[in-house]
Design a protein around this motif. Structure first.
Motif, PDB file in Angstrom:
ATOM      1  N   ARG A 139      -4.479   6.794  21.246  1.00  0.00           N
ATOM      2  CA  ARG A 139      -4.013   5.440  21.643  1.00  0.00           C
ATOM      3  C   ARG A 139      -5.270   4.755  22.185  1.00  0.00           C
ATOM      4  O   ARG A 139      -5.130   2.701  21.906  1.00  0.00           O
ATOM      5  CB  ARG A 139      -3.756   5.688  22.744  1.00  0.00           C
ATOM      6  CG  ARG A 139      -1.731   6.305  22.842  1.00  0.00           C
ATOM      7  CD  ARG A 139      -0.877   5.205  22.317  1.00  0.00           C
ATOM      8  NE  ARG A 139       0.810   6.002  22.486  1.00  0.00           N
ATOM      9  CZ  ARG A 139       1.073   5.403  21.881  1.00  0.00           C
ATOM     10  NH1 ARG A 139       0.611   3.711  21.276  1.00  0.00           N
ATOM     11  NH2 ARG A 139       2.844   5.780  22.127  1.00  0.00           N
ATOM     12  N   GLN A 140      -6.588   4.745  22.028  1.00  0.00           N
ATOM     13  CA  GLN A 140      -7.683   4.274  21.802  1.00  0.00           C
ATOM     14  C   GLN A 140      -8.420   4.697  21.243  1.00  0.00           C
ATOM     15  O   GLN A 140      -8.263   5.210  20.946  1.00  0.00           O
ATOM     16  CB  GLN A 140      -7.963   3.628  23.451  1.00  0.00           C
ATOM     17  CG  GLN A 140      -7.542   3.516  24.105  1.00  0.00           C
ATOM     18  CD  GLN A 140      -6.981   2.590  24.535  1.00  0.00           C
ATOM     19  OE1 GLN A 140      -7.472   1.598  24.150  1.00  0.00           O
ATOM     20  NE2 GLN A 140      -5.514   2.107  25.172  1.00  0.00           N
ATOM     21  N   GLY A 189       4.635   1.257  18.746  1.00  0.00           N
ATOM     22  CA  GLY A 189       3.425   1.169  19.159  1.00  0.00           C
ATOM     23  C   GLY A 189       1.959   1.618  18.661  1.00  0.00           C
ATOM     24  O   GLY A 189       1.851   2.223  17.461  1.00  0.00           O
ATOM     25  N   GLN A 190       1.381   0.627  19.531  1.00  0.00           N
ATOM     26  CA  GLN A 190      -0.092   1.202  18.741  1.00  0.00           C
ATOM     27  C   GLN A 190      -1.245   2.226  18.712  1.00  0.00           C
ATOM     28  O   GLN A 190      -0.771   3.091  19.917  1.00  0.00           O
ATOM     29  CB  GLN A 190      -1.378  -0.479  19.079  1.00  0.00           C
ATOM     30  CG  GLN A 190      -2.238  -0.131  18.295  1.00  0.00           C
ATOM     31  CD  GLN A 190      -3.386  -1.811  19.459  1.00  0.00           C
ATOM     32  OE1 GLN A 190      -2.496  -2.629  19.207  1.00  0.00           O
ATOM     33  NE2 GLN A 190      -4.566  -1.328  19.160  1.00  0.00           N
ATOM     34  N   TRP A 191      -1.629   3.032  17.103  1.00  0.00           N
ATOM     35  CA  TRP A 191      -2.436   3.684  17.256  1.00  0.00           C
ATOM     36  C   TRP A 191      -3.885   3.792  16.965  1.00  0.00           C
ATOM     37  O   TRP A 191      -3.890   2.097  16.149  1.00  0.00           O
ATOM     38  CB  TRP A 191      -1.952   5.281  16.846  1.00  0.00           C
ATOM     39  CG  TRP A 191      -0.520   5.775  17.397  1.00  0.00           C
ATOM     40  CD1 TRP A 191       0.594   5.013  17.699  1.00  0.00           C
ATOM     41  CD2 TRP A 191      -0.201   6.715  18.088  1.00  0.00           C
ATOM     42  NE1 TRP A 191       1.277   5.920  18.194  1.00  0.00           N
ATOM     43  CE2 TRP A 191       0.333   7.211  19.295  1.00  0.00           C
ATOM     44  CE3 TRP A 191      -1.624   7.467  19.076  1.00  0.00           C
ATOM     45  CZ2 TRP A 191       1.011   7.713  19.858  1.00  0.00           C
ATOM     46  CZ3 TRP A 191      -1.264   8.565  19.849  1.00  0.00           C
ATOM     47  CH2 TRP A 191      -0.649   8.903  20.195  1.00  0.00           C
ATOM     48  N   TYR A 192      -4.538   4.237  16.710  1.00  0.00           N
ATOM     49  CA  TYR A 192      -5.804   3.793  16.288  1.00  0.00           C
ATOM     50  C   TYR A 192      -6.972   5.385  15.483  1.00  0.00           C
ATOM     51  O   TYR A 192      -6.099   6.201  16.146  1.00  0.00           O
ATOM     52  CB  TYR A 192      -7.402   4.148  17.640  1.00  0.00           C
ATOM     53  CG  TYR A 192      -7.103   2.026  18.221  1.00  0.00           C
ATOM     54  CD1 TYR A 192      -7.531   1.482  17.245  1.00  0.00           C
ATOM     55  CD2 TYR A 192      -6.049   2.101  19.234  1.00  0.00           C
ATOM     56  CE1 TYR A 192      -7.098   0.057  18.100  1.00  0.00           C
ATOM     57  CE2 TYR A 192      -6.377   0.990  19.804  1.00  0.00           C
ATOM     58  CZ  TYR A 192      -6.836  -0.278  19.554  1.00  0.00           C
ATOM     59  OH  TYR A 192      -6.333  -1.526  20.102  1.00  0.00           O
ATOM     60  N   LEU A 232      -2.464  -2.498  11.007  1.00  0.00           N
ATOM     61  CA  LEU A 232      -2.123  -3.930  11.619  1.00  0.00           C
ATOM     62  C   LEU A 232      -2.647  -5.384  11.600  1.00  0.00           C
ATOM     63  O   LEU A 232      -1.812  -6.025  11.545  1.00  0.00           O
ATOM     64  CB  LEU A 232      -1.965  -3.329  12.921  1.00  0.00           C
ATOM     65  CG  LEU A 232      -1.217  -3.026  14.975  1.00  0.00           C
ATOM     66  CD1 LEU A 232      -2.174  -2.921  15.116  1.00  0.00           C
ATOM     67  CD2 LEU A 232       0.091  -3.427  13.846  1.00  0.00           C
ATOM     68  N   SER A 233      -2.929  -4.923  11.065  1.00  0.00           N
ATOM     69  CA  SER A 233      -3.862  -5.882   9.216  1.00  0.00           C
ATOM     70  C   SER A 233      -4.995  -5.960   8.774  1.00  0.00           C
ATOM     71  O   SER A 233      -4.811  -4.270   8.354  1.00  0.00           O
ATOM     72  CB  SER A 233      -4.635  -6.970  10.672  1.00  0.00           C
ATOM     73  OG  SER A 233      -5.852  -6.300  11.024  1.00  0.00           O
ATOM     74  N   ALA A 292      -6.584  -0.351  13.863  1.00  0.00           N
ATOM     75  CA  ALA A 292      -5.481  -0.098  14.710  1.00  0.00           C
ATOM     76  C   ALA A 292      -3.961   0.061  13.227  1.00  0.00           C
ATOM     77  O   ALA A 292      -4.045  -0.956  12.151  1.00  0.00           O
ATOM     78  CB  ALA A 292      -5.271  -1.293  15.217  1.00  0.00           C
ATOM     79  N   PHE A 293      -3.225   1.335  13.713  1.00  0.00           N
ATOM     80  CA  PHE A 293      -2.146   1.361  13.177  1.00  0.00           C
ATOM     81  C   PHE A 293      -0.896   1.031  14.129  1.00  0.00           C
ATOM     82  O   PHE A 293      -1.029   1.235  15.383  1.00  0.00           O
ATOM     83  CB  PHE A 293      -1.864   2.453  12.532  1.00  0.00           C
ATOM     84  CG  PHE A 293      -2.896   2.188  11.456  1.00  0.00           C
ATOM     85  CD1 PHE A 293      -2.361   2.998   9.833  1.00  0.00           C
ATOM     86  CD2 PHE A 293      -4.092   2.854  12.078  1.00  0.00           C
ATOM     87  CE1 PHE A 293      -2.919   2.775   8.772  1.00  0.00           C
ATOM     88  CE2 PHE A 293      -5.025   3.241  10.607  1.00  0.00           C
ATOM     89  CZ  PHE A 293      -4.401   3.207   9.317  1.00  0.00           C
ATOM     90  N   ALA A 294       0.265   0.852  13.718  1.00  0.00           N
ATOM     91  CA  ALA A 294       1.199   0.612  14.681  1.00  0.00           C
ATOM     92  C   ALA A 294       2.124   1.848  13.729  1.00  0.00           C
ATOM     93  O   ALA A 294       2.679   2.045  12.688  1.00  0.00           O
ATOM     94  CB  ALA A 294       2.191  -0.934  13.979  1.00  0.00           C
ATOM     95  N   ARG A 318       6.527   2.639  13.956  1.00  0.00           N
ATOM     96  CA  ARG A 318       8.118   2.059  13.772  1.00  0.00           C
ATOM     97  C   ARG A 318       9.000   3.150  13.964  1.00  0.00           C
ATOM     98  O   ARG A 318       8.763   4.174  13.154  1.00  0.00           O
ATOM     99  CB  ARG A 318       7.668   1.067  13.827  1.00  0.00           C
ATOM    100  CG  ARG A 318       7.034   0.025  14.369  1.00  0.00           C
ATOM    101  CD  ARG A 318       7.496  -1.571  12.808  1.00  0.00           C
ATOM    102  NE  ARG A 318       6.534  -2.825  13.364  1.00  0.00           N
ATOM    103  CZ  ARG A 318       5.936  -2.879  12.571  1.00  0.00           C
ATOM    104  NH1 ARG A 318       4.594  -1.939  11.897  1.00  0.00           N
ATOM    105  NH2 ARG A 318       5.045  -4.467  13.409  1.00  0.00           N
TER     106      ARG A 318
END
Length: 461
Positions: free
Chosen positions: A439-440, A364-367, A388-389, A372-374, A376
């Motif tokens: 996570r945040q 999932g998403q991490w910072y 993520l972008s 933001a990173f994903a 997998r």
């Protein structure tokens, strides 16, 4: 149910034949043969004109020149994988007294050891190797032209040293070691140090008249590890599969991937042209594709092996003239024709056969800070991490077990990723080479370097 199309379509085959026909005609070469590999097997062979009355096919030998260097590099990497040596070792540690021993083995593989491009006169490619019986005859009085490790400077004597290193460690001639450890396991029975019938003769084509002159085919002696070999499109097609997928009898997939990574300092012109050099392999950008392989030339012959790993397509081009067509261009075009006309069909998606729940909870998403990173999950227990972008550092990671992974590419190649857990077993954060992923954004419950401002997030009125 659909399956991967094994054979090329008629229109694709005609486009390939047209390309090599144009190359043979406009390049004014006596003959030209080519092969295309897809999905781990040769799917097309083509030829134009004859070799001394014999229609050239996938089993006719041509001299492949510097593609020999890739074979030599494979032998050296086998020594590294066995733990016999380290790529960071100076040559002097294993082969003393050369006068070029300050260069490391990795630098010699990547042509960044500072050695001269050629051996002292006379021109080694057109004279007998018996004129250079010792390494001193190959290196000359001033073997180093540049500081070791500072720049990429292509060096034929550098690969002579690597061949001598193989001989010293193995206690056997380079060609014997090559046959035993690489050629026989991979089934390359038509790749040899000396020509076997049927083989092409080497020719020079007059630049201003359609006439030929035979070129000498010298035994290169000490220089053999830099350019001695003869081979066929069938054998080099199999070699291309090995350089793409690896073969545990010779080198693992991980090691051949390492060969394909840039290993030499780039110069300004290389950055513009998109060219680089790995460990025994040339790399270049062509029409947006990353192509790896090697070119080769000796008087009377030109050769090229080109691989697009992403497309899983490779091409081999061999011809028997000193100058004329450009096999690297032809090879790149053959790869492009197949990749564009018949794009690779991805394998079907399948769920993982099993999953480690302690790894699944990391997905999932991490910072990293505020970016933001994903994360997998991948097959085999590996993971990938990517932004993520927009642009950012990304990599795939190999599982080491016990909640750690090692980066395989890019900025994070070789770096350690681990999940840091609290005393109760819950995940606090990810540590990637000292970078803290939370996570945040700037999670106050994680050990963010520099701390988190107690005022938290706020607006500015």
């Amino acid at each position: 149910m659909t399956t991967q199309q094994e054979e090329l379509l008629p229109a694709t085959r005609r486009a390939l034949l047209h390309r090599i026909a144009v190359a043979q005609t406009e390049g004014r070469t006596p003959s030209l043969v080519a092969a295309v590999v897809r999905d781990g097997r040769a799917v097309w062979h083509g030829a134009r004109t004859s070799v001394e009355g014999h229609g050239p096919d996938e089993n006719v030998q041509y001299r492949i020149g510097s593609i020999t260097k890739t074979f030599t590099a494979v032998l050296v990497l086998r020594l590294r994988d066995e733990g016999v040596l380290d790529l960071g070792d100076p040559l002097e540690k294993h082969l003393p007294g050369t006068g070029a021993g300050e260069a490391t083995i990795a630098e010699l593989l990547a042509h960044s050891g500072g050695l001269a491009a050629e051996s002292p006169a006379p021109w080694w490619e057109r004279t007998p190797g018996s004129l250079r019986p010792e390494l001193a005859d190959v290196l000359g009085k001033q073997p180093l032209l540049h500081p070791a490790g500072r720049r990429h400077h292509y060096s034929n004597p550098g690969y002579t040293l690597l061949g001598a290193l193989v001989e010293k460690v193995r206690g056997a001639p380079w060609e014997e070691v090559l046959r035993r450890e690489v050629l026989e396991p991979l089934g390359l029975g038509r790749t040899t140090g000396r020509p076997l019938m049927p083989h092409a003769g080497g020719w020079a084509v007059h630049p201003w008249a359609d006439v030929l002159m035979a070129e000498p085919a010298e035994d290169l002696g000490r220089m053999a590890p830099a350019g001695q070999l003869w081979s066929t499109t069938a054998d080099l097609a199999r070699f291309a599969v090995f350089l793409t997928k690896g073969d545990d009898r010779v080198l693992s997939a991980e090691t051949v991937r390492e060969m394909r990574e840039p290993a030499a300092p780039t110069e300004a012109v290389d950055v513009v042209d998109g060219a680089a050099y790995g460990l025994g392999l040339q790399l270049r950008r062509w029409d947006g594709r990353l192509l790896v392989g090697h070119s080769g030339s000796l008087p009377g012959f030109l050769a090229n092996l080109t691989i697009s790993v992403e497309d899983d397509v490779a091409a081999v081009v061999l011809t028997n003239c000193t100058s004329g067509p450009l096999p690297a261009w032809v090879g790149a075009d053959l790869v492009r024709i197949v990749a564009e006309a018949e794009p690779r069909i991805p394998g079907p998606w399948r769920p993982l056969p099993e999953v480690d729940t302690s790894v699944l909870e990391l997905a999932g998403q991490w910072y990293w800070g505020t970016q933001a990173f994903a994360l997998r999950l991948m097959s085999g227990g590996g993971v990938s991490l990517e932004p993520l972008s927009g642009y950012g550092r990304r990599s795939c990671f190999r599982a080491n077990g016990e909640g750690t992974w090692t980066g395989l590419e890019g900025y994070y190649a070789g770096e350690s990723l681990r999940a840091v857990r609290r005393p109760d077993g819950s995940v606090s954060h990810l540590d990637l080479g000292s970078f803290v992923f939370t996570r945040q954004p700037y999670d106050e419950g994680a050990p963010v370097p520099g701390g988190v401002d107690p005022k938290g997030w706020q607006g500015i009125g």
